[in-house]
Design an enzyme around this catalytic site. Structure first.
Site, PDB file in Angstrom:
ATOM      1  N   THR A  46      -0.671  -0.795  -0.761  1.00  5.22           N
ATOM      2  CA  THR A  46      -2.124  -0.587  -0.696  1.00  5.22           C
ATOM      3  C   THR A  46      -2.485   0.826  -0.239  1.00  5.22           C
ATOM      4  OG1 THR A  46      -2.126  -2.859   0.143  1.00  5.22           O
ATOM      5  CG2 THR A  46      -4.228  -1.669   0.177  1.00  5.22           C
ATOM      6  N   HIS A 105      -8.079  -7.307  -0.106  1.00  9.75           N
ATOM      7  CA  HIS A 105      -6.887  -8.160  -0.220  1.00  9.75           C
ATOM      8  C   HIS A 105      -7.249  -9.541  -0.781  1.00  9.75           C
ATOM      9  CE1 HIS A 105      -4.117  -5.425   1.602  1.00  9.75           C
ATOM     10  NE2 HIS A 105      -4.533  -5.557   2.836  1.00  9.75           N
ATOM     11  N   SER A 135       8.671  -6.108   4.546  1.00  8.48           N
ATOM     12  CA  SER A 135       7.654  -5.177   5.023  1.00  8.48           C
ATOM     13  C   SER A 135       6.656  -5.889   5.938  1.00  8.48           C
ATOM     14  CB  SER A 135       6.940  -4.540   3.822  1.00  8.48           C
ATOM     15  OG  SER A 135       6.060  -3.546   4.243  1.00  8.48           O
ATOM     16  N   TYR A 193       4.726  -1.258  -7.470  1.00 13.29           N
ATOM     17  CA  TYR A 193       5.285  -0.323  -6.488  1.00 13.29           C
ATOM     18  C   TYR A 193       6.563   0.315  -7.032  1.00 13.29           C
ATOM     19  CZ  TYR A 193       6.932   1.315  -1.893  1.00 13.29           C
ATOM     20  OH  TYR A 193       7.369   2.082  -0.836  1.00 13.29           O
ATOM     21  N   LYS A 259       9.307   2.608   5.832  1.00 14.15           N
ATOM     22  CA  LYS A 259      10.455   3.189   5.150  1.00 14.15           C
ATOM     23  C   LYS A 259      10.070   3.727   3.774  1.00 14.15           C
ATOM     24  CE  LYS A 259      15.340   2.226   5.311  1.00 14.15           C
ATOM     25  NZ  LYS A 259      16.345   1.192   5.637  1.00 14.15           N
TER      26      LYS A 259
HETATM   27  P1  A3P Z   1       7.870  -0.685   3.826  1.00  9.57           P
HETATM   28  O1  A3P Z   1       7.527  -1.545   5.021  1.00  9.57           O
HETATM   29  O2  A3P Z   1       8.795  -1.363   2.888  1.00  9.57           O
HETATM   30  O3  A3P Z   1       8.338   0.672   4.196  1.00  9.57           O
HETATM   31  P2  A3P Z   1       0.551  -1.573   2.482  1.00  9.57           P
HETATM   32  O4  A3P Z   1      -0.004  -0.207   2.385  1.00  9.57           O
HETATM   33  O5  A3P Z   1       0.127  -2.481   1.361  1.00  9.57           O
HETATM   34  O6  A3P Z   1       0.333  -2.175   3.829  1.00  9.57           O
HETATM   35  O7  A3P Z   1       2.124  -1.449   2.247  1.00  9.57           O
HETATM   36  C1  A3P Z   1       2.928  -0.797   3.184  1.00  9.57           C
HETATM   37  C2  A3P Z   1       4.255  -0.465   2.538  1.00  9.57           C
HETATM   38  O8  A3P Z   1       4.089   0.674   1.691  1.00  9.57           O
HETATM   39  C3  A3P Z   1       5.286  -0.087   3.568  1.00  9.57           C
HETATM   40  O9  A3P Z   1       6.524  -0.477   2.996  1.00  9.57           O
HETATM   41  C4  A3P Z   1       5.105   1.417   3.628  1.00  9.57           C
HETATM   42  O10 A3P Z   1       6.185   2.102   4.185  1.00  9.57           O
HETATM   43  C5  A3P Z   1       4.916   1.737   2.153  1.00  9.57           C
HETATM   44  N1  A3P Z   1       4.235   3.018   1.896  1.00  9.57           N
HETATM   45  C6  A3P Z   1       3.164   3.523   2.532  1.00  9.57           C
HETATM   46  N2  A3P Z   1       2.816   4.705   2.014  1.00  9.57           N
HETATM   47  C7  A3P Z   1       3.677   4.975   1.021  1.00  9.57           C
HETATM   48  C8  A3P Z   1       3.840   6.061   0.120  1.00  9.57           C
HETATM   49  N3  A3P Z   1       3.046   7.108   0.142  1.00  9.57           N
HETATM   50  N4  A3P Z   1       4.859   5.995  -0.768  1.00  9.57           N
HETATM   51  C9  A3P Z   1       5.681   4.942  -0.802  1.00  9.57           C
HETATM   52  N5  A3P Z   1       5.580   3.885   0.030  1.00  9.57           N
HETATM   53  C10 A3P Z   1       4.592   3.885   0.937  1.00  9.57           C
END
Ligand code: A3P
Length: 294
Positions: A46, A105, A135, A193, A259
């Protein structure tokens, strides 16, 4: 407390709670045909999608290096500050329609009617269920830092695979938007993703086109696409978030960057857990063209 409402499970008295969704259904009657909604299940990317969409739509307004235009917001604030969630208490009490770019969401079938009826565009991002589980598990445990007993992975696995996580079932969440994207392809775009990680340039161009701001031929060659990818990279966004800024009462900005890779779940899940989740995915998505390639 937990609630089962319109086919999904919710928590009570939290952001993205059953109350917030019901309130959004009642209150959000103002969607404009020009509004764009970024929809997702939590932990599917997101924050990344918010950053990319905001950067694409505002690419001529802000500077990222030198020049006389104002500093790019993504260099100083969270993507969550640039694109608000409509199903958050803060939005419902103080709605801001700053740029027609909003996030949610809420499952497709529970979206406020005005979003569907006014033909807004919706971009949905989804991700391999195994990585979503891992995650979320990390996220919830970090959120509960002050609680002495962390959530055990087996328990998180159990809740997730039964479809009882907040906003769950994850699979049904994906199916709702997937079907909408088939029925209304010009209105609902589905991104993954894994594909964004694999070929960001292709996906960002696709996103820009869908958002109504395709890259010009000149931009495709002058590094504009790369610049946006770079600005919204995990490393950059994480660095901006690093000073412990809060985005709501309970959420700090840095919680959203852990990560940022594909397939990290293999480092946590047992082979049996992987097998179970893959089996559910296969059964749930049977006959549908949804898969998540590493
Ligand atoms: P991980 O916990 O696997 O690292 P959301 O934004 O829907 O809450 O999702 C969070 C997930 O997206 C986390 O995954 C986070 O690290 C990853 N994320 C956030 N920013 C990102 C980016 N710019 N590029 C790739 N992944 C990213």
């Amino acid at each position: 407390g937990f609630w089962y409402k319109q086919g999904f499970w919710y928590q009570s008295k939290a952001d993205f709670s059953v109350e917030a969704i019901m309130a959004a259904q009642d209150d959000f009657q103002l969607a404009l045909p020009t509004d764009i909604f970024l929809a997702s299940h939590p932990k599917t990317g997101t924050t990344w999608l918010k950053a990319l969409s905001f950067a694409i739509l505002n690419r001529t307004k802000f500077k990222t290096t030198s020049g006389s235009s104002p500093t790019h917001p993504l260099l100083t604030v969270s993507p969550h500050d640039c694109v608000p969630f409509i199903d958050c208490e803060s939005f419902l009490t103080n709605p801001s329609y700053a740029n027609g770019l909003l996030a949610t969401h809420i499952p497709y079938t529970s979206l406020p009617k005005s979003i569907i009826n006014t033909d807004c565009r919706i971009v949905y991002i989804c991700r391999d269920p195994k990585d979503v589980l891992i995650s979320s598990w990390h996220f919830l445990n970090k959120l509960n830092d002050d609680v002495s007993t962390p959530i055990k992975l087996v328990d998180a696995f159990e809740v997730f695979s039964r479809g009882m996580s907040p906003g769950g079932s994850y699979w049904d969440h994906v199916i709702g938007y997937y079907k909408a994207s088939l029925e209304r392809p010009s209105k609902v775009l589905l991104l993954k993703y894994e594909e964004l990680k694999k070929d960001p340039e292709k996906e960002v161009k696709k996103l820009a086109k869908f958002l109504g701001k395709p890259f010009t031929e000149e931009e495709e060659f002058d590094g504009s696409v790369q610049k946006i990818i770079e600005l919204c990279s995990f490393e950059n966004l994480r660095e901006v978030s690093n000073d412990g800024k809060q985005i709501s009462k309970v959420l700090s900005d840095s919680l959203f960057f852990r990560k940022g890779v594909v397939g990290d779940s293999i480092n946590y899940l047992t082979p049996e857990m992987i097998q179970t989740l893959d089996k559910i995915t296969k059964e749930k998505f049977d006959g549908l063209d949804i898969s998540f390639q590493a």
